[in-house]
Design a protein around this motif. Sequence first.
Motif, mmCIF file in Angstrom:
data_model
loop_
_atom_site.group_PDB
_atom_site.id
_atom_site.type_symbol
_atom_site.label_atom_id
_atom_site.label_comp_id
_atom_site.label_asym_id
_atom_site.label_seq_id
_atom_site.Cartn_x
_atom_site.Cartn_y
_atom_site.Cartn_z
ATOM 1 N N ASN A 68 -4.069 6.348 3.346
ATOM 2 C CA ASN A 68 -4.132 7.466 2.386
ATOM 3 C C ASN A 68 -5.540 8.071 2.350
ATOM 4 O O ASN A 68 -6.067 8.409 1.293
ATOM 5 N N GLN A 70 -8.350 6.600 2.815
ATOM 6 C CA GLN A 70 -9.414 5.658 2.479
ATOM 7 C C GLN A 70 -9.594 4.657 3.614
ATOM 8 O O GLN A 70 -8.635 4.013 4.019
ATOM 9 N N THR A 77 -5.152 -4.480 2.245
ATOM 10 C CA THR A 77 -4.597 -3.482 1.337
ATOM 11 C C THR A 77 -3.127 -3.786 1.101
ATOM 12 O O THR A 77 -2.332 -3.759 2.042
ATOM 13 N N GLU A 81 0.090 -1.313 -3.601
ATOM 14 C CA GLU A 81 -1.048 -0.529 -4.091
ATOM 15 C C GLU A 81 -1.191 0.762 -3.298
ATOM 16 O O GLU A 81 -1.510 1.815 -3.856
ATOM 17 N N GLU A 84 1.175 3.197 -4.688
ATOM 18 C CA GLU A 84 0.692 3.791 -5.948
ATOM 19 C C GLU A 84 -0.320 4.898 -5.680
ATOM 20 O O GLU A 84 -0.289 5.954 -6.309
ATOM 21 N N LEU A 85 -1.233 4.634 -4.728
ATOM 22 C CA LEU A 85 -2.244 5.642 -4.422
ATOM 23 C C LEU A 85 -1.600 6.886 -3.805
ATOM 24 O O LEU A 85 -1.953 8.021 -4.144
ATOM 25 N N LYS A 88 -0.069 8.812 -6.561
ATOM 26 C CA LYS A 88 -1.088 9.450 -7.396
ATOM 27 C C LYS A 88 -1.634 10.696 -6.697
ATOM 28 O O LYS A 88 -1.767 11.755 -7.307
ATOM 29 N N GLN A 89 -1.930 10.552 -5.408
ATOM 30 C CA GLN A 89 -2.454 11.705 -4.669
ATOM 31 C C GLN A 89 -1.442 12.846 -4.648
ATOM 32 O O GLN A 89 -1.814 14.013 -4.752
ATOM 33 N N LYS B 166 -16.020 3.218 -7.196
ATOM 34 C CA LYS B 166 -14.974 3.146 -8.225
ATOM 35 C C LYS B 166 -15.233 2.028 -9.233
ATOM 36 O O LYS B 166 -14.992 2.177 -10.419
ATOM 37 N N TYR B 171 -13.105 3.187 -13.122
ATOM 38 C CA TYR B 171 -11.783 3.499 -12.574
ATOM 39 C C TYR B 171 -10.762 2.401 -12.873
ATOM 40 O O TYR B 171 -9.556 2.637 -12.809
ATOM 41 N N PRO B 175 -7.872 4.972 -14.001
ATOM 42 C CA PRO B 175 -7.688 5.127 -12.553
ATOM 43 C C PRO B 175 -7.522 6.573 -12.080
ATOM 44 O O PRO B 175 -7.690 6.865 -10.900
ATOM 45 N N ASP B 176 -7.207 7.475 -12.988
ATOM 46 C CA ASP B 176 -6.961 8.859 -12.567
ATOM 47 C C ASP B 176 -8.204 9.753 -12.616
ATOM 48 O O ASP B 176 -8.103 10.974 -12.479
#
Lengths: 387, 303
Positions: A68, A70, A77, A81, A84-85, A88-89, B166, B171, B175-176
């Motif tokens: 993602n 990163q 990783t 998780e 989730e990222l 969120k993105q 972070k 964060y 987290p946002d």
Amino acid sequence: MADYTIKVRRFQPESGAGPYWEEFNVDLDPSLSVLDGLLQAKDRDDGSLAVRCSCRAAICGSCGMKINGQSGLGCKTQIGEAQELADKQASATGKGGEGNSIVIEPMGNMPVIKDLVTDMESTHWTKIRRVTPWLLPHGEPPEREYVVEPESMIDITQSMACIQCGACVSSCLSMEADPGFIGPAALAKAYRFVGDPRDAETHERLHDLAEDPHGIYDCTHCFSCIDACPKGVAPMDQIMRLRRKAGEEGIEDPNSGHDHEIAFVKIIEKKGTLDESLLLQESFAPGVKGKLKPSKRAIREMLGSIPTAIRGIKTGKMRSLHKLIPGVHPKLPDQDDVKTIFAHAEEHGEEFNLYIKGEEGELAEDGVEKGIEHSTDPDTPQEVKNG
Amino acid sequence: MAENIKVAYWPGCVSRGFTPELHGSMALVAEKLGWELVELDRANCCGAGVIAEHNQELADTLNARTFALAQQTGLSMMNICSTCQGAQSECQQRLDADSAYRAHINEVLSGQGLSYEKDKGGFTNKNFLWLLVEDYGLDRLKEQVVRPLSGLRVGPFYGCYIVRPKERLGYGEHPDRDIYLEKVIEALGGQVVEYDGARKCCGFPVITMARETSLRQAGTHVGDAIDAGADCLVTPCPLCHLNLDMQQPEAAKVVNRDLGLAVLHLPQLVGLALGAEPKELGMAKHIASTRWVEERLTSGVAA
């Protein structure tokens, strides 16, 4: 178990075609890793999917990749998780929803050999060799081993934790703009020897790294490598330590790195807040140190900033005497208080070892503090606590 | 949360220096939002990472002084600069992590009648962006909008110091924080533009040391935003603004293409939606023209 869609940036040199995206559906526990997801796709869907890995436990440093966007290790990783990222993105750009594709790319700032396998040699290892990554002691070697005080090694334990995975190199935003930048991994490695009490060529090393236009002053201080590193090496912090040591050694670099730092510090000592025009002048032609002859580069830089200044005057951005004339900037009403702080801190210099992470724990019942270890005597070095 | 916002306000150096329009627009927006800002006019520079690079104890003491001045007001602190946020958070982390170190620093401050106390009365130091989303709330913000930024395509630009590292920047609890700009743009009625540079480095920290690296970064991000269809960028960091706006004509030379993209400070974008005029928000002071933004907002090219 849960279903995930991983979207992999693929490239197969033998096909003659350019890179392309391919999605795979995988099914695994959210606590398993992105690497586990990739290996499942390779096993079930396409055996030609290339990914480097060995230990699967964040020790060998083989599976560096971008997840993602990163940089990090695929094995460190968790896929849950990563999901989730990804979600969120997606929500940030109005796509929203759940189960968005987890985007997996090869590491950045290095050539791709095949799929997620990058060429570590042409960038990472070449740059590591650039910093003379071995000890350079002087004199006759001791009969047995070199003996050093354990405390004297505290300073370099952080940089010694590097596993050479290249995640920091992949994330480096300076290298994106200047591929010649020595970069976070190699500079962290350089600090490992600069800080080593057995090394006898500290000055030469620092001089070399300060002089190079792609050296320590080419780092834009973006913190990307700190977040990318799976082992808490914090390469950018090591680069800042190299700059500090170069300053302490009195090394004048042609990049105005040291002059800029000293000019900044002196201005705040004198004024309390930043006099921007004085900072520009002093970074290139430091009158504060009595050096009246700016270098050719400095003259070029100053002349080069004239069009910017004229534009600023035109719009009204810089239309006041204290912004135009270096040194006219007013000082704070309590500037003497600020000066006292400078006097005190400069006197203490490097007595503190400020490798502090996390927060202090609560007092336990026996009165012994949990969590971070620290010395109660402010004049002795703090304990190291690595992440 | 319904209570009114009242904070100790640290404007920073650059907002009163080469980006004076930021300080002015923040004052105007605070008034419109009904926020009370108690300005810390005796506070000193955060050091912008440069002083910490020189001497960590010095940077920590200087920022402890600012925190202590804020704590004297009994209020939490607000900044309007990503770099202040990051540099101050770094020092606060070191101070908070170790009571012995804190006591040592406070010894120096005690001569000035000052002391920094960890968590005193829930003390926090937040950028305007964080305060707007976490304490004021996007729903309340939406209610205040009188001129929705309909059809305005805005690219967010955060500034490194407010997104990394972070672990230092809260964060874990929030987290946002690295998608707040997008949320604010949406709350104001604008359209978020996705482009590569939003969380990358503007290059400003090395403008005097590695000019080409620096301007290539700024020019690349501005160019990417233009290619993605942005009408403007918005940033909570005046140092980013210096490289993205003030240096934009120079950056254009380095990346060898036409640029010309307005870069707004966060309070300016909020101010426009709250009905303030571009002129009173200081937009005429920018180097990259903001006329296109003004035209889009006034010509009713609503989406």
